[in-house]
Design an enzyme around this catalytic site. Structure first.
Site, PDB file in Angstrom:
ATOM      1  N   TYR A   1      -2.677  -1.042  10.883  1.00  0.00           N
ATOM      2  CA  TYR A   1      -2.559  -1.459   9.484  1.00  0.00           C
ATOM      3  C   TYR A   1      -1.309  -0.869   8.835  1.00  0.00           C
ATOM      4  O   TYR A   1      -0.564  -1.568   8.135  1.00  0.00           O
ATOM      5  CB  TYR A   1      -3.814  -1.016   8.730  1.00  0.00           C
ATOM      6  CG  TYR A   1      -3.837  -1.379   7.274  1.00  0.00           C
ATOM      7  CD1 TYR A   1      -4.118  -2.681   6.863  1.00  0.00           C
ATOM      8  CD2 TYR A   1      -3.604  -0.415   6.288  1.00  0.00           C
ATOM      9  CE1 TYR A   1      -4.161  -3.012   5.516  1.00  0.00           C
ATOM     10  CE2 TYR A   1      -3.646  -0.739   4.951  1.00  0.00           C
ATOM     11  CZ  TYR A   1      -3.918  -2.035   4.561  1.00  0.00           C
ATOM     12  OH  TYR A   1      -3.945  -2.357   3.232  1.00  0.00           O
TER      13      TYR A   1
ATOM     14  N   SER B   1       0.851  -1.185   0.000  1.00  0.00           N
ATOM     15  CA  SER B   1       0.000   0.000   0.000  1.00  0.00           C
ATOM     16  C   SER B   1       0.884   1.231   0.000  1.00  0.00           C
ATOM     17  O   SER B   1       2.039   1.185   0.447  1.00  0.00           O
ATOM     18  CB  SER B   1      -0.871  -0.017   1.265  1.00  0.00           C
ATOM     19  OG  SER B   1      -1.532   1.218   1.451  1.00  0.00           O
TER      20      SER B   1
END
Length: 346
Positions: free
Chosen positions: A159, A146
């Site tokens: 996360y 990401s």
């Protein structure tokens, strides 16, 4: 992969988190390219949906219930795939969990669960893939990362930390593979916001549901880029998908303090939608939801169907060339200025 097709032996891709979202879209994309696809996830209903999608395309699927936080589940799944199809050509680590809330509202147990799935799930998947790729000295491991692996944002500390950890783990492994002159390929794909059901099952410390900020893309666009990276002659070390990812990573490299302040103002409340969290809403952190959610989430009206895929190796090469050009220009300008000064003095 072409040799496998020529021999009539379709290559094998294993995808974790294949029951929904990006993993589901990647599994379908591999099936469309003629791969046999092993589907790993916790949700039987989601796996059945993914199996049906692959089968409708004429593909061959193998569904395996596995919790990637449990290494024995993952190793057993890999053994089952090899027992059935003989080898593993591609392994995609995609499974993830997230918690949305301020750091001091997230419990130690929640941090642990996100870490076990999102980070250690990648470690377990990679170890399982290496067990079967090392003896043949071939294969391609894809880590789904990401933009948040470079630039953390508020409310998603668990996360973001897991994605940072994946990047560190992957870089260490890459150096080891190079040391061993291994032919195993390794790519980390950094994603933008993607329209997946993730935003419906994020574990919330707010009474309203999660939503992406900025531009959002359909999971099929990500899936196409992943498959193209696998089939490329030269595997990219990393692949940055979508303009927001490129902007975030480069911005973090050059202006981290500015981004700290920008995100503090613009990435907090914007992650919280106006849709209330209702009793009975799915919460994957607590356990698999017994529904087939498919690949797409609730943001298709705003999601884009295509995205740019940037290999940062070319960006770095361009930066070097630009830097040399600037230095050369400065040098020549300096020489010309000095020559003009001498003429004036004469």
């Amino acid at each position: 992969m072409s040799a496998a097709f020529e021999n009539g032996d379709a290559p094998v891709a294993v995808v974790t988190g294949a029951s929904a979202g990006v993993g589901r879209a990647i599994a379908v994309a591999f099936a469309q390219r003629g791969y046999r696809v092993a589907l790993l996830a916790r949700s039987p209903e989601g796996l059945e949906g993914a199996f049906a999608e692959v089968s409708q395309l004429g593909g061959e699927a193998f569904e395996l219930i596995a919790d990637v936080s449990k290494p024995d589940d993952v190793f057993a799944a890999a053994e089952a795939v090899v027992a059935r199809w003989g080898r593993i050509h591609v392994w995609v680590n995609d499974a993830m969990e997230t918690v949305v809330g301020p750091v001091d509202m997230i419990t130690p147990e929640e941090y642990r669960r996100v870490t076990e799935v999102t980070y250690l799930g990648v470690v377990h998947g990679t170890l399982a893939a290496l067990r079967h790729m090392r003896p043949r000295d071939e294969g391609h491991i894809i880590q789904i990362g990401s933009a948040l692996a470079y630039r953390a944002i508020p409310l998603q500390s668990a996360y973001c930390a897991a994605k940072f950890a994946i990047r560190g783990f992957t870089d260490s492994l890459r150096a080891e593979l190079l040391h061993d002159n291994s032919r195993i390929r390794l790519t980390m794909v950094q994603l933008p916001g993607v329209n997946t059901p993730q935003f419906d099952w994020s574990h919330m410390h707010f009474d309203r549901r999660h939503q992406p900020i900025g531009e959002v893309y359909e999971p099929e666009a990500v899936a196409r880029a992943v498959v193209e990276a696998v089939q490329a002659w030269r595997a990219p070390r990393e692949l940055w998908l979508g303009a927001p990812t490129v902007q975030s990573i480069i911005g973090q490299m050059f202006a981290p303090v500015f981004l700290d302040r920008y995100l503090a103002r613009n990435a907090y409340e914007q992650q919280i939608s106006n849709d209330p969290v209702r009793p009975g809403d799915p919460d994957e952190l607590l356990g698999p939801d017994h529904h087939d959610h498919g690949a797409r989430g609730r943001f298709s009206a705003a999601a884009k169907d295509s995205l740019i895929a940037v290999d940062p190796a070319y960006l770095r090469g361009g930066a070097v060339v630009a830097g040399i050009g600037l230095l050369a220009g400065a040098y020549l300008w300096g020489r010309a200025s000095r020559a003009a000064s001498r003429k004036t003095l004469m």
